[in-house]
Each structure stands twice: as C-alpha cells, then as structure tokens.
Motif scaffolding. Sequence first.
Motif, PDB file in Angstrom:
ATOM      1  N   ASN A   1       0.841  -1.192   0.000  1.00  0.00           N
ATOM      2  CA  ASN A   1       0.000   0.000   0.000  1.00  0.00           C
ATOM      3  C   ASN A   1       0.878   1.245   0.000  1.00  0.00           C
ATOM      4  O   ASN A   1       1.286   1.729   1.038  1.00  0.00           O
ATOM      5  CB  ASN A   1      -0.930  -0.007   1.225  1.00  0.00           C
TER       6      ASN A   1
ATOM      7  N   VAL B   1       1.157   4.977  -0.243  1.00  0.00           N
ATOM      8  CA  VAL B   1       0.329   6.173  -0.136  1.00  0.00           C
ATOM      9  C   VAL B   1       1.145   7.377  -0.592  1.00  0.00           C
ATOM     10  O   VAL B   1       2.297   7.548  -0.212  1.00  0.00           O
ATOM     11  CB  VAL B   1      -0.163   6.381   1.319  1.00  0.00           C
TER      12      VAL B   1
ATOM     13  N   TYR C   1      -8.785   5.009  -6.411  1.00  0.00           N
ATOM     14  CA  TYR C   1      -7.925   5.215  -5.246  1.00  0.00           C
ATOM     15  C   TYR C   1      -8.749   5.520  -4.001  1.00  0.00           C
ATOM     16  O   TYR C   1      -9.821   6.127  -4.090  1.00  0.00           O
ATOM     17  CB  TYR C   1      -6.964   6.390  -5.484  1.00  0.00           C
ATOM     18  N   ASP C   2      -8.233   5.121  -2.846  1.00  0.00           N
ATOM     19  CA  ASP C   2      -8.769   5.572  -1.568  1.00  0.00           C
ATOM     20  C   ASP C   2      -8.121   6.929  -1.314  1.00  0.00           C
ATOM     21  O   ASP C   2      -6.904   7.081  -1.445  1.00  0.00           O
ATOM     22  CB  ASP C   2      -8.399   4.575  -0.457  1.00  0.00           C
TER      23      ASP C   2
ATOM     24  N   LYS D   1      -8.065  10.659   1.113  1.00  0.00           N
ATOM     25  CA  LYS D   1      -8.451  11.442   2.294  1.00  0.00           C
ATOM     26  C   LYS D   1      -7.927  12.855   2.100  1.00  0.00           C
ATOM     27  O   LYS D   1      -6.851  13.070   1.543  1.00  0.00           O
ATOM     28  CB  LYS D   1      -7.842  10.861   3.581  1.00  0.00           C
TER      29      LYS D   1
ATOM     30  N   ARG E   1      -4.116  12.753   0.568  1.00  0.00           N
ATOM     31  CA  ARG E   1      -3.383  11.486   0.616  1.00  0.00           C
ATOM     32  C   ARG E   1      -4.181  10.462  -0.175  1.00  0.00           C
ATOM     33  O   ARG E   1      -5.393  10.363  -0.010  1.00  0.00           O
ATOM     34  CB  ARG E   1      -3.200  11.033   2.067  1.00  0.00           C
ATOM     35  N   TYR E   2      -3.494   9.704  -1.027  1.00  0.00           N
ATOM     36  CA  TYR E   2      -4.193   8.689  -1.818  1.00  0.00           C
ATOM     37  C   TYR E   2      -3.328   7.441  -1.979  1.00  0.00           C
ATOM     38  O   TYR E   2      -2.107   7.491  -1.917  1.00  0.00           O
ATOM     39  CB  TYR E   2      -4.623   9.240  -3.173  1.00  0.00           C
TER      40      TYR E   2
ATOM     41  N   ASP F   1      -3.918   2.688  -2.078  1.00  0.00           N
ATOM     42  CA  ASP F   1      -4.839   1.555  -1.985  1.00  0.00           C
ATOM     43  C   ASP F   1      -5.730   1.695  -0.758  1.00  0.00           C
ATOM     44  O   ASP F   1      -6.934   1.472  -0.812  1.00  0.00           O
ATOM     45  CB  ASP F   1      -4.066   0.234  -1.905  1.00  0.00           C
ATOM     46  N   LYS F   2      -5.128   2.067   0.374  1.00  0.00           N
ATOM     47  CA  LYS F   2      -5.882   2.280   1.611  1.00  0.00           C
ATOM     48  C   LYS F   2      -5.190   3.391   2.399  1.00  0.00           C
ATOM     49  O   LYS F   2      -4.004   3.299   2.705  1.00  0.00           O
ATOM     50  CB  LYS F   2      -5.924   0.988   2.449  1.00  0.00           C
ATOM     51  N   VAL F   3      -5.956   4.430   2.695  1.00  0.00           N
ATOM     52  CA  VAL F   3      -5.439   5.576   3.440  1.00  0.00           C
ATOM     53  C   VAL F   3      -6.205   5.666   4.747  1.00  0.00           C
ATOM     54  O   VAL F   3      -7.434   5.664   4.757  1.00  0.00           O
ATOM     55  CB  VAL F   3      -5.608   6.888   2.636  1.00  0.00           C
ATOM     56  N   TYR F   4      -5.485   5.749   5.846  1.00  0.00           N
ATOM     57  CA  TYR F   4      -6.130   5.744   7.157  1.00  0.00           C
ATOM     58  C   TYR F   4      -6.285   7.132   7.770  1.00  0.00           C
ATOM     59  O   TYR F   4      -7.105   7.323   8.653  1.00  0.00           O
ATOM     60  CB  TYR F   4      -5.344   4.834   8.117  1.00  0.00           C
ATOM     61  N   SER F   5      -5.496   8.106   7.326  1.00  0.00           N
ATOM     62  CA  SER F   5      -5.544   9.438   7.919  1.00  0.00           C
ATOM     63  C   SER F   5      -5.313  10.488   6.837  1.00  0.00           C
ATOM     64  O   SER F   5      -4.543  10.262   5.908  1.00  0.00           O
ATOM     65  CB  SER F   5      -4.454   9.559   8.991  1.00  0.00           C
TER      66      SER F   5
END
Length: 191
Positions: free
Chosen positions: A2, A4, A33-34, A36, A55-56, A58-62
């Motif tokens: 992942n 980011v 894209y994921d 935030k 932020r982009y 596969d998986k962005v948490y914050s």
Amino acid sequence: MNRVKNILFVGVGGQGIILASKILISGLISAGYDVKMSEVHGMAQRGGSVTTQVRYGDKVYSPIIGKSSADAIVAFEKIESLRWIDYLKSDGKLIVNDYKIPSATVLSEKEKYPKNVIENIKSHIKNVTVINAAEEAKRLGNIKSQNMIMLGGLLKNLQLPEVNWAKAVRENVKERFVDLNIKAIEVGMNI
C-alpha cells in the motif's frame, strides 16, 4: 503493498486551492484510489493562509501529512512554499507559483516581503518547478485560472494516465467555466 502518496497544497485564501484539491480528489476517486483530504483556512477568508492535505493510495487511514512526508507541495504563492517546506520529503517535488501576494503585515509596512524567494528555495530544494501561473493565466484571459495551471503542473508530475481529469473538472466546476479550467490544466501540464 500500500504505497500512499502525500500532496500538500499551500497558498492564500481566494486562490482556488480548495477547488484544485477537489478536482484532484474527484479524479483519484473515480480512478479507484482511496483518498483522504484535510483543509485548513487561515484567519481571513481572503488573504489568510490556506492549506489542503491530500493522501491517496490503496488504503489511506488518515488525511494528515507529517513533516518530511509530502511527495509534492504545490505552492500557489511563493512565500507559502517557504512556510511549508519542512513537510517535503528529501526527494519530494516542489511546484511553486512565482506569484507574490503581500500579507496584511507587509501591506501595513510592519514587515517587508522577502527578496529572492525563488533563489532561496532553489538553494535548499533540488527538485523544484517554478511556474509563472499569472502570466499563463493572463494569456488564457482569466487571472483566476492560475489554480488550474498549478494543478496541471502537479498532474504532469503525478503521471496518472488512467485518470480522466476533464471529467473531474466537469464534476466540480460551473458549466460556463469548464472549458477554461480544462485548458488551464493542459497549459500547466505542458509547462
């Protein structure tokens, strides 16, 4: 894996920073894209500092970008690039508008606008693209298109051919401004 990517937009209220960020986000989301985003508006609606963090991956948490973490900073006003340069990765890209907007303290003559800003930036950062977006925007007939020219400069560097940027513009801009904004992005991509 992942991976980011972190993009920081910095500038002054009224420069269209949030619109540029929304177009970026819209295009990234439609490409799968994921994404935030976090935005901060300065004290003044017009003339205060404005930043957006995108932020982009596969998986962005914050949505928050820490110091020395930005893959790219897009500075819509050149002094803002100096204020936020600590957020750029050592191998990050700085795209700066060679444009001056004096702050309230400069206008009231309590401070002086620093000289040689671009030269100072280039002496500290190795990967810098300077765009005279105001000059390019005047050629397009609308000084307000600087934001899309700067966005185009970023998009060229992101190299995301799978994204339909014209569609992202259509989804976020009033119909009467769509063609101008698409053209301005193309100008930025070709600089």
